[in-house]
Design a protein around this motif. Structure first.
Motif: not given
Length: 295
Positions: A22-29, A38-42, A92-93, A155-157
């Motif tokens: 789960w921790g690595i998942n955000q990195v892969a995404a 992002p939407l197609w990926q999800a 993540l963008q 980044q705040w967004w």
């Protein structure tokens, strides 16, 4: 079915492996965003994982489509699930994977705040309220850094979308607990979330005008396959198995390692910087989760 009150070595090994994934998942995404929107990926991730859950359920004789009154709860959970991952992948963008994985682990506190409205016997004690205040303070401390980060004015967004994803994740948990899904098979609950989110996220991608990649590189196949098959299908089923056989409060404490794995993975695989402020916020978040999970 026997529920173990203590975690044996097998459970600890499976749980730590899930937290690592789960921790690595955000990195892969985040890494895959250079080749797919992002939407197609999800959305496509939910399509593939949902198909695998259906195959798994059929092979084990699990009834997924019989009437049990869970339809509307399943649709609600699926829409919340879709909105959660839409926030994560779009966010993540703008922010780092390391920061995202910390913000989305605000979800346990959303559940703790909402659960007394669903189950009157789960009101918070004074110690748990201290944990909640500590956790929210940690998030505010980390969030403030996003307004002054050099070179990343938005980044705040991304951070805000991470917090929104945590609220939606917590809302999904509460929706499951408050509806007929609480007595449905775990595979059916997961399939509701994946099926509804697949339709909603793919429709959102079309509406937003995201281009669907027609040529997939080996790198994109690897990153996407890891998310869909290893994380969304295999690790979620492993988590449901753990919940069935072991005490949830014992499992919750171990999930504290997920943000830590995410921080390390972001630094090693993406070269993301980890500030002292973010580490301090993570430490305070960990203490808060421990306090909230104590009875």
């Amino acid at each position: 079915m026997t529920r173990h009150t203590h975690l044996d070595p097998r459970a600890i090994a499976i749980l730590l492996l899930c937290c690592l994934l789960w921790g690595i998942n955000q990195v892969a995404a985040k890494a895959a965003l250079t080749e797919i929107g992002p939407l197609w990926q999800a959305g496509l991730r939910s399509v593939v994982a949902g198909f695998l859950v259906w195959l798994w359920s059929m092979s084990r004789g699990i009834k997924l489509f019989e009437r049990d009154g869970s339809l509307w709860g399943g649709v609600l959970a699926g829409l919340l699930f879709a909105a959660e991952f839409g926030c994560i992948f779009v966010g993540l963008q703008y922010t780092s994977a390391s920061r995202m994985v910390v913000f989305i682990y605000l979800a346990p506190f959303v559940v703790a705040l909402g659960m007394p409205w669903i189950a009157r016997g789960e009101a918070l004690s004074a110690r748990q309220w201290v944990g909640l205040v500590l956790a929210f303070g940690a998030m505010a401390f980390a969030f403030a850094e996003g307004f002054s980060a050099p070179g990343t004015p938005l980044q705040w967004w991304g951070d805000a979308l991470g917090v929104a994803a945590a609220v939606l994740w917590g809302g999904t948990t509460l929706a499951i607990r408050a509806t007929k899904l609480s007595s449905a098979p775990a595979e059916k609950t997961l399939l509701y979330q994946l099926g509804v989110s697949a339709v909603a996220l793919c429709a959102a991608a079309v509406f937003a005008g995201e281009p669907l990649p027609l040529h997939w590189s080996p790198r994109l196949f690897g990153l996407f396959g890891f998310q869909a098959v290893v994380v969304t299908f295999a690790s979620y089923l492993a988590w449901f198995w753990l919940i069935r056989h072991y005490a949830a409060t014992k499992l919750a404490v171990f999930t504290l390692s997920t943000p830590l794995f995410g921080l390390v993975a972001g630094a090693l695989l993406l070269g993301e910087g980890i500030s002292a402020r973010l580490i301090a916020a993570l430490a305070a978040l960990a203490v808060g989760i421990v306090l909230v999970n104590q009875r």
